[in-house]
Design a protein around this motif. Structure first.
Motif, short mmCIF file in Angstrom:
data_model
loop_
_atom_site.label_atom_id
_atom_site.label_comp_id
_atom_site.label_asym_id
_atom_site.label_seq_id
_atom_site.Cartn_x
_atom_site.Cartn_y
_atom_site.Cartn_z
N GLU A 4 -30.85 35.87 -45.53
CA GLU A 4 -29.69 34.99 -45.67
C GLU A 4 -28.62 35.33 -44.65
O GLU A 4 -27.99 34.43 -44.08
N LEU A 5 -28.42 36.59 -44.41
CA LEU A 5 -27.43 37.03 -43.42
C LEU A 5 -27.86 36.60 -42.02
O LEU A 5 -27.03 36.15 -41.22
N LYS A 6 -29.15 36.70 -41.75
CA LYS A 6 -29.67 36.30 -40.44
C LYS A 6 -29.50 34.79 -40.23
O LYS A 6 -29.06 34.34 -39.18
N LYS A 7 -29.79 33.99 -41.27
CA LYS A 7 -29.63 32.54 -41.18
C LYS A 7 -28.16 32.16 -40.98
O LYS A 7 -27.83 31.28 -40.20
N LEU A 8 -27.26 32.84 -41.69
CA LEU A 8 -25.83 32.57 -41.56
C LEU A 8 -25.33 32.91 -40.16
O LEU A 8 -24.57 32.16 -39.56
N LYS A 11 -26.53 30.21 -37.80
CA LYS A 11 -25.79 28.97 -38.01
C LYS A 11 -24.41 29.04 -37.36
O LYS A 11 -23.98 28.11 -36.69
N ILE A 12 -23.72 30.15 -37.52
CA ILE A 12 -22.40 30.33 -36.92
C ILE A 12 -22.51 30.36 -35.40
O ILE A 12 -21.73 29.71 -34.69
N ALA A 13 -23.47 31.10 -34.87
CA ALA A 13 -23.64 31.20 -33.42
C ALA A 13 -23.99 29.84 -32.81
O ALA A 13 -23.47 29.48 -31.76
N SER A 14 -24.85 29.07 -33.47
CA SER A 14 -25.22 27.76 -32.93
C SER A 14 -24.03 26.81 -32.94
O SER A 14 -23.86 26.01 -32.01
N GLY A 15 -23.18 26.89 -33.95
CA GLY A 15 -21.98 26.06 -33.99
C GLY A 15 -21.02 26.40 -32.87
O GLY A 15 -20.46 25.50 -32.22
#
Length: 48
Positions: A4-8, A11-15
C-alpha cells in the motif's frame, strides 16, 4: 502494508510528474537559442 505504501508513493510521484510535464509543455524556453524537442506523447498535454 508495504504494498500500500509503494502504491501511494507511485501515485503521488506520477501526479507530480504529470503536473510538471503539463507545465513544461505549455511554456517556452527563455534562453535565446535552446528549445529541446518535445516527445509526441507530451505534445498531447498542450492546452492550445
Amino acid at each position: 502494508m508495504k504494498q500500500e505504501l509503494k502504491k501511494l508513493t507511485y501515485k503521488i510521484a506520477s501526479g507530480i510528474l504529470l503536473n510538471s510535464a503539463k507545465k513544461e509543455v505549455n511554456s517556452s524556453c527563455f534562453f535565446i537559442g535552446y528549445q529541446p524537442e518535445i516527445p509526441d506523447t507530451a505534445k498531447k498535454l498542450r492546452k492550445f
